[in-house]
Design an enzyme around this catalytic site. Structure first.
Site, PDB file in Angstrom:
ATOM      1  N   HIS B  64     -10.489  -2.384  -3.719  1.00  0.00           N
ATOM      2  CA  HIS B  64      -9.406  -1.327  -4.131  1.00  0.00           C
ATOM      3  C   HIS B  64      -8.858  -1.838  -5.519  1.00  0.00           C
ATOM      4  O   HIS B  64      -8.903  -2.835  -6.068  1.00  0.00           O
ATOM      5  CB  HIS B  64      -8.321  -1.468  -3.363  1.00  0.00           C
ATOM      6  CG  HIS B  64      -8.648  -0.421  -1.725  1.00  0.00           C
ATOM      7  ND1 HIS B  64      -7.660  -0.048  -0.949  1.00  0.00           N
ATOM      8  CD2 HIS B  64     -10.091  -0.304  -1.273  1.00  0.00           C
ATOM      9  CE1 HIS B  64      -8.475   0.457   0.219  1.00  0.00           C
ATOM     10  NE2 HIS B  64      -9.903   0.293  -0.120  1.00  0.00           N
ATOM     11  N   GLU B  66      -5.769  -1.822  -6.530  1.00  0.00           N
ATOM     12  CA  GLU B  66      -4.816  -2.869  -6.521  1.00  0.00           C
ATOM     13  C   GLU B  66      -5.263  -4.117  -6.484  1.00  0.00           C
ATOM     14  O   GLU B  66      -4.952  -5.199  -7.021  1.00  0.00           O
ATOM     15  CB  GLU B  66      -3.761  -2.675  -5.296  1.00  0.00           C
ATOM     16  CG  GLU B  66      -3.126  -1.271  -5.486  1.00  0.00           C
ATOM     17  CD  GLU B  66      -4.014  -0.349  -4.403  1.00  0.00           C
ATOM     18  OE1 GLU B  66      -5.186  -0.316  -4.898  1.00  0.00           O
ATOM     19  OE2 GLU B  66      -3.381   0.518  -3.858  1.00  0.00           O
ATOM     20  N   CYS B  94      -2.605   1.019   0.319  1.00  0.00           N
ATOM     21  CA  CYS B  94      -3.086   1.055   1.729  1.00  0.00           C
ATOM     22  C   CYS B  94      -2.334  -0.305   2.456  1.00  0.00           C
ATOM     23  O   CYS B  94      -1.539  -1.097   1.631  1.00  0.00           O
ATOM     24  CB  CYS B  94      -4.267   1.119   1.874  1.00  0.00           C
ATOM     25  SG  CYS B  94      -5.208  -0.719   1.584  1.00  0.00           S
ATOM     26  N   CYS B  97      -3.623  -3.437   0.482  1.00  0.00           N
ATOM     27  CA  CYS B  97      -3.050  -3.677  -0.756  1.00  0.00           C
ATOM     28  C   CYS B  97      -1.535  -4.006  -0.587  1.00  0.00           C
ATOM     29  O   CYS B  97      -1.148  -4.836  -1.358  1.00  0.00           O
ATOM     30  CB  CYS B  97      -3.217  -2.494  -1.602  1.00  0.00           C
ATOM     31  SG  CYS B  97      -5.298  -2.386  -1.838  1.00  0.00           S
TER      32      CYS B  97
END
Lengths: 158, 158
Positions: B64, B66, B94, B97
């Site tokens: 992801h 992040e 999410c 993260c």
């Protein structure tokens, strides 16, 4: 890669065998002066990914054993998802790793010792996918002892 | 690295500026046919890490925006922790993260649009560190539109 002649059906012996492999990974972390936590990912009785905590070596707080193992398994399988796979990890996954497990769609998580401080079940078991089976307590004592001895030796050094 | 003449004190203009940088990252993901989500990490008015979603390119569901940005920022700073840093991300993090953000000890998280499906606040705001400030809604419409347009174009192709 290590192979083992097991069927897809999890059994107590199989869980012990693969947790012992996760403990070998934890000992690799220990040899690097990392918090000794290890993980393996198993598919069809075969280890397809291994990982140990590398937060110090990689200077990256997200480099947990499970994250390494997820990435290794996806690289090995060529698929992003880890359906029909089991994660064996010596200590209960944290929220980050449980959140990652959700995205992998992994079928089963087996962990050794609970982590009453940062384990994901302290917050919510809903973090992992509802279809992911969860088993805890496999070789819990050995897994805990590794971590406890590590921190004890750190304290004695200071 | 991009520089901006801002002080350490967050301001609306500063937040807009850095969220625009996160949106640039999201557009890099879009150009790679990835779900367009982007992130930057800011320290002392300076971007020290950038990331965009690379789950398809890296064949890794944990890649992801992040996570990429956290790792980039730690590499840049040479320290594992991101104290006194702000994460700007176009869509609400999410659980994975947010769990990673906890470990980084980041001071502040600013996100654009909420994610009513997989955003961490759906589960618990307690995932992030109690000392981490949280702000949402910065350039939310633009951030959402990018993702919505992406999925709309996917649907129209099938």
């Amino acid at each position: 890669m290590r192979y083992a002649n097991f069927t897809d059906e999890p059994s107590v012996n199989q869980d012990d065998f693969f947790m012992a492999e996760a403990i070998k990974e934890a000992k690799k972390a220990l040899a690097l002066d990392e918090v000794p936590i290890g993980a393996v990912i198993v598919h069809g009785g075969k280890i397809i990914g291994r990982g140990h905590n590398l937060t110090e070596q990689l200077n990256d707080v997200t480099a947990h054993a499970e994250m390494q193992a997820f990435t290794a398994a996806a690289n090995f399988s060529g698929g992003k998802y880890l359906k029909d796979c089991t994660l064996y990890v010596t200590i209960e996954p944290c929220v980050m790793c449980a959140g990652a497990a959700y995205w992998t769609q992994i079928s089963r998580i087996v962990y050794g010792a609970s982590d009453p401080k940062r384990g994901f079940t302290q917050l919510s078991e809903r973090i992992i996918h509802p279809k992911t089976d969860l088993l805890s307590g496999v070789k819990a004592e050995e897994s805990t002892r590794l971590v406890q001895d590590f921190f004890m030796s750190k304290r004695n050094k200071t």
